[in-house]
Design an enzyme around this catalytic site. Structure first.
Site, PDB file in Angstrom:
ATOM      1  CG  HIS A 418      12.815   1.826 -60.385  1.00 53.16           C
ATOM      2  ND1 HIS A 418      14.178   0.643 -61.134  1.00 53.16           N
ATOM      3  CD2 HIS A 418      12.393   2.299 -60.935  1.00 53.16           C
ATOM      4  CE1 HIS A 418      13.410   0.442 -62.275  1.00 53.16           C
ATOM      5  NE2 HIS A 418      12.432   1.208 -61.554  1.00 53.16           N
ATOM      6  NE  ARG A 508      24.050 -11.675 -27.929  1.00 52.82           N
ATOM      7  CZ  ARG A 508      22.951 -12.606 -28.192  1.00 52.82           C
ATOM      8  NH1 ARG A 508      21.731 -12.990 -27.560  1.00 52.82           N
ATOM      9  NH2 ARG A 508      22.974 -12.377 -29.713  1.00 52.82           N
ATOM     10  NE  ARG A 575      23.798  -9.636 -21.558  1.00 50.82           N
ATOM     11  CZ  ARG A 575      24.745 -10.654 -22.356  1.00 50.82           C
ATOM     12  NH1 ARG A 575      23.607 -12.310 -21.750  1.00 50.82           N
ATOM     13  NH2 ARG A 575      25.160 -10.724 -23.547  1.00 50.82           N
ATOM     14  CD  GLU A 677      25.448 -14.478 -16.016  1.00 46.96           C
ATOM     15  OE1 GLU A 677      25.823 -14.889 -17.661  1.00 46.96           O
ATOM     16  OE2 GLU A 677      25.699 -13.058 -16.333  1.00 46.96           O
ATOM     17  N   GLY A 698      21.499 -17.632 -17.792  1.00 50.69           N
ATOM     18  CA  GLY A 698      22.755 -18.153 -19.080  1.00 50.69           C
ATOM     19  C   GLY A 698      23.254 -18.970 -18.868  1.00 50.69           C
ATOM     20  CB  SER A 699      22.080 -22.751 -20.177  1.00 55.40           C
ATOM     21  OG  SER A 699      22.340 -22.036 -21.199  1.00 55.40           O
ATOM     22  CG  ASN A 700      26.200 -20.810 -23.147  1.00 56.35           C
ATOM     23  OD1 ASN A 700      25.871 -22.186 -23.522  1.00 56.35           O
ATOM     24  ND2 ASN A 700      26.059 -20.335 -23.901  1.00 56.35           N
ATOM     25  CG  ASP A 701      28.149 -17.530 -18.195  1.00 58.26           C
ATOM     26  OD1 ASP A 701      30.220 -17.702 -19.036  1.00 58.26           O
ATOM     27  OD2 ASP A 701      28.668 -16.279 -18.278  1.00 58.26           O
ATOM     28  CB  CYS A 748      17.909 -16.374 -22.937  1.00 62.27           C
ATOM     29  SG  CYS A 748      19.432 -15.199 -21.519  1.00 62.27           S
TER      30      CYS A 748
END
Length: 800
Positions: A418, A508, A575, A677, A698-701, A748
């Site tokens: 409810h 992920r 992934r 990456e 994977g732009s960070n790695d 990404c």
């Protein structure tokens, strides 16, 4: 009397008879007469008519007496005093003899047809203004279950008539502008389904929280359905994917969540019903098997198609026969009315501390104010407008108070309780089923109630800063570059279904493993290596599973399936797990299986784990889950992506392991991507393109490994930059080489959300897709459109 008379059987009713028997009874008649061929079972019964109610009002001067009391209300008399007076008027008089005779004659006929003497029946109120598009009276009048015998039936009917004038019903009609005496009440009398010996619940033909239309959500608890409707229990919840229902070879049940089901309502030895504690064995046990869920879902889909709108159903299972029954049906009136082109988003801008309590989030907004802890409803002048209502459970008597609250917190209840239903209707955020809200949240304490963080709602200390953003999705520009979503939390996937995204560019697995599986996969397969404490905890988590690996596969598959269903049939790139060893070690039971590494960021992670002796069995469970989603549930839009693949040899070994587990690239439309990456992925892009169907940067790695910078180093933060010429050149090189091999390339990451200039670089490089967090989607879509327009102008309008 008119052509219908005082009492009419369900077999003589249809949905156009709302004016005579109310929405509830009209729907029961409609399903009885129109949907039997679809196999839908509706318990037989009959209904009193609006004309019978008018006859009741005409007896004993009842109409005039009711009008006098309503006049008193308009002159300032207290609502509770007026309501009590009107109800006493109804209860003081016997029903008119012709109406009594008609009810008892219909009851005797029902007994004969059922072959039972004095059968138990459900006696339900059905207002003639109920389930209208502009108003919903559902739940405002009374229902009585397990009513047996003529006298008990007549008494229940009188009490139903009186319940047309409960305080909450009077208040609702006043606010909605309905004439109190223009709304009639019909009483529905229906054979009971012995769900006290099995279970019951509700079903929605869309997701009741987000309005996502491609699923059917079934809630279930043991015993009579009252505990689910009232919100006294946290029920099981089963999610069924409609498109997969079309193929009988598929299992469309894409998610199963076992509720605590602390209480259940059963027949009483004397009286009507009683509520007792659910035995421990039943609390952890599913109420419905997959086959039963499918049957209910098929019925729900047929009812939705017949009515032409989303539906809210109540069902019951007979514990003697095992048969399922639909006992109520009404149009869904909350999500189906929302403007689908406007996305409303709330977001905490302050960093919250640990939540005081948490539970199931209802709505997607944020509310805050002082805690007002109540055991029972109070007069409105005693509840401060904007207070945070904290209580055990709510029922319709609470609704006037709930309307004044900035947020609601309950100890008990699920998404169909409810409190949840009314909170959605009111647009008030609620956190239900906290378990300890009334114990932890003290009177007067200032709190912030957030339902903007996914499926789990949280109550935080203090008045935290937040923002509200409205986005008109119809105004978002079209782009050639696909803009996709990064998703991790399956429970939040449906909330973003209205975004015109081109799919999911990154789902992920780590989040699902950490939050829904909660156990290291190797710990499930090798419990002999665990310490007693971890083994005990895992035993409790996996109770009911003879195969511990199946626990992992089922939980993981359900999480993947929710994300894949949310964007069907657009691609969803999943992934495989990319925990680092220090992160894996933190999972329950993980320590014995993970080495200590000096630099886990470039250690045993990604592809290197999948073919190794230390994790091959765990990766096999991931493959089984992915195969179950694609082949068992029919979500073939899932694309598998391999992270941190260092060498061509690793690629070959991983693909071979996948093939042995039944995931063969190219079979059943399976595409396998690789994360780009590592500089090796760029340098050998043509060779990787022979093994994989696409690339996702994977732009960070990639930045970390191209520049040799620890991405987590504060001292080197000024050096870490995705727009560094070396990183940009790598992206451009990969795009050119991949496209030469007819392979798509996406990216990404967070940077496009924060940096329009970086987005322009990606568009200029010719990337096929950019995948971002959902709350950044609208901004990135506009960044991409501007970048594409600039590129067109710079090339004379030619597309490159």
């Amino acid at each position: 009397m008119g052509p219908m008379g005082r009492v009419v059987r369900f077999t003589e009713l249809g949905r156009l008879d709302v004016g005579q028997v109310g929405g509830k009874n009209a729907s029961l008649g409609e399903m009885t007469n129109r949907l039997g061929d679809a196999g839908i079972r509706v318990p037989p019964g009959f209904a009193t008519t609006a004309e019978a109610y008018e006859e009741l009002l005409a007896s004993h001067g009842l109409r005039d007496s009711v009008e006098e009391q309503i006049d008193r209300l308009h002159q300032g008399a207290p609502l509770d005093e007026v309501g009590a007076a009107i109800r006493s008027l109804f209860l003081a008089q016997q029903l008119p003899e012709p109406l009594r005779d008609a009810i008892l004659t219909a009851y005797e006929r029902l007994a004969e047809e059922s072959g039972r003497e004095a059968p138990e029946v459900a006696v339900r109120s059905s207002a003639t203004a109920e389930d209208l598009p502009e108003a919903s009276f559902a739940g405002q009048q009374e229902t009585y279950l397990n009513v047996r015998g003529p006298e008990a039936l007549l008494e229940a009917c009188r009490r139903c008539y009186a319940s047309l004038f409960t305080d909450r019903a009077i208040d609702y009609r006043e606010r909605m502008g309905f004439d109190h005496l223009a709304v009639a009440l019909s009483v529905g009398v229906q054979l009971m389904v012995r769900s006290d010996l099995a279970g019951a619940g509700v079903a929605f033909t869309l997701d009741p929280e987000s309005g996502f239309p491609e699923v059917i959500v079934v809630s279930a608890a043991w015993g009579l359905g009252e505990t689910v409707v009232s919100g006294r229990v946290d029920p099981d919840e089963y999610t069924v994917f409609k498109p997969s229902m079309k193929d009988p070879a598929l299992n469309p049940v894409i998610d199963v969540r076992i509720g605590t089901k602390r209480l259940k309502t059963v027949y009483a030895d004397t009286g009507l019903t009683r509520t007792l504690d659910t035995p421990d064995a039943e609390r952890n046990q599913r109420v419905l098997a997959d086959a039963e869920i499918r049957e209910l879902a098929a019925w729900a889909a047929a009812i939705e198609e017949h009515y032409g709108c989303p539906m809210d159903l109540e069902w019951a299972k007979d514990g003697r026969t095992g048969e399922l029954w639909i006992v109520q049906a009404r149009p869904e009136t909350v999500q189906s009315r929302r403007r689908s082109t406007t996305l409303r988003r709330c977001r905490l801008t302050a960093v919250p501390g640990e939540a005081l309590v948490e539970g199931i989030a209802v709505g997607e907004s944020i509310g805050q104010g002082p805690v007002v802890a109540l055991d029972a409803p109070v007069d409105l002048d005693r509840f401060p407008k904007g207070g945070v209502l904290v209580t055990r459970i709510t029922d319709p008597d609470w609704e006037p108070v709930m309307k004044r609250a900035s947020a609601i917190v309950t100890d008990h209840g699920g998404r169909t309780s409810h409190a949840a239903i009314v909170s959605r209707e009111l647009g008030v955020p609620a956190v239900v089923g906290t378990g300890t809200g009334t114990q932890v949240l003290q009177e007067g304490r200032q709190v912030t109630v957030s339902c903007a963080e996914g499926e789990r709602g949280r109550v935080h200390e203090g008045l935290l800063a937040y923002e509200e953003i409205l986005t008109d999705l119809a105004e978002l520009p079209a782009t050639r570059t696909r803009v996709m979503l990064n998703l991790a939390d399956p429970s939040a996937a449906f909330r973003w279904w209205r975004l015109p995204a081109d799919g999911v560019g990154l789902a992920r697995l780590e989040f699902i493993v950490a939050h829904q599986v909660k156990v290291h996969p190797m710990a499930l397969l090798h419990p002999e290596r665990l310490d007693p404490h971890d083994r005990h905890v895992i035993d409790r988590l996996t109770e009911g599973y003879l195969d511990r690996g199946q626990y992992f596969v089922e939980r993981l598959a359900h999480g993947i399936a929710r994300i894949a269903a949310s964007r069907w049939p657009a691609p969803v790139v999943v992934r495989t797990s990319d925990f680092k060893t220090n992160e894996y070690a933190k999972l329950l039971g993980g320590r014995p299986f993970e080495p200590d590494e000096a630099n886990p960021m470039i250690g045993w992670r990604g592809a290197s784990r999948y073919y190794s002796d230390g994790y091959r069995e765990g990766f096999a469970l991931e493959c089984r889950a992915l195969r179950r989603v694609r082949e068992g549930m029919g979500l073939t839009n899932v694309v598998v992506m391999i992270p941190f693949c260092r060498t061509l040899g690793e690629a070959d070994q991983v693909l071979a392991v996948m093939a042995r587990e039944g995931l063969v690239r190219g079979e059943n439309g399976l595409r396998v991507y690789v994360m780009a990456e590592i500089p090796a992925n760029i340098i050998l892009a043509r060779d990787f393109a022979e093994r994989f169907d696409g690339f996702s940067i994977g732009s960070n790695d990639l930045t970390q490994l191209t520049l040799g910078v620890d991405r987590d180093s504060e001292a080197l933060a000024h050096v870490f930059d995705e727009r560094d010429p070396a990183v940009v050149r790598s992206i451009q090189t990969l795009a050119a080489r991949a496209h030469a091999a007819s392979r798509p390339v996406g990216l990404c990451g967070q940077r496009p959300s924060d940096d329009p200039a970086f987005t322009a670089i990606l568009v200029d490089a010719g990337l096929d897709s950019i995948s971002v967090a959902p709350d950044s989607f609208a901004a990135v879509k506009r960044h991409v459109a501007r970048a594409e327009a600039t590129l067109e102008r710079g090339t004379g309008g030619r597309e490159e």
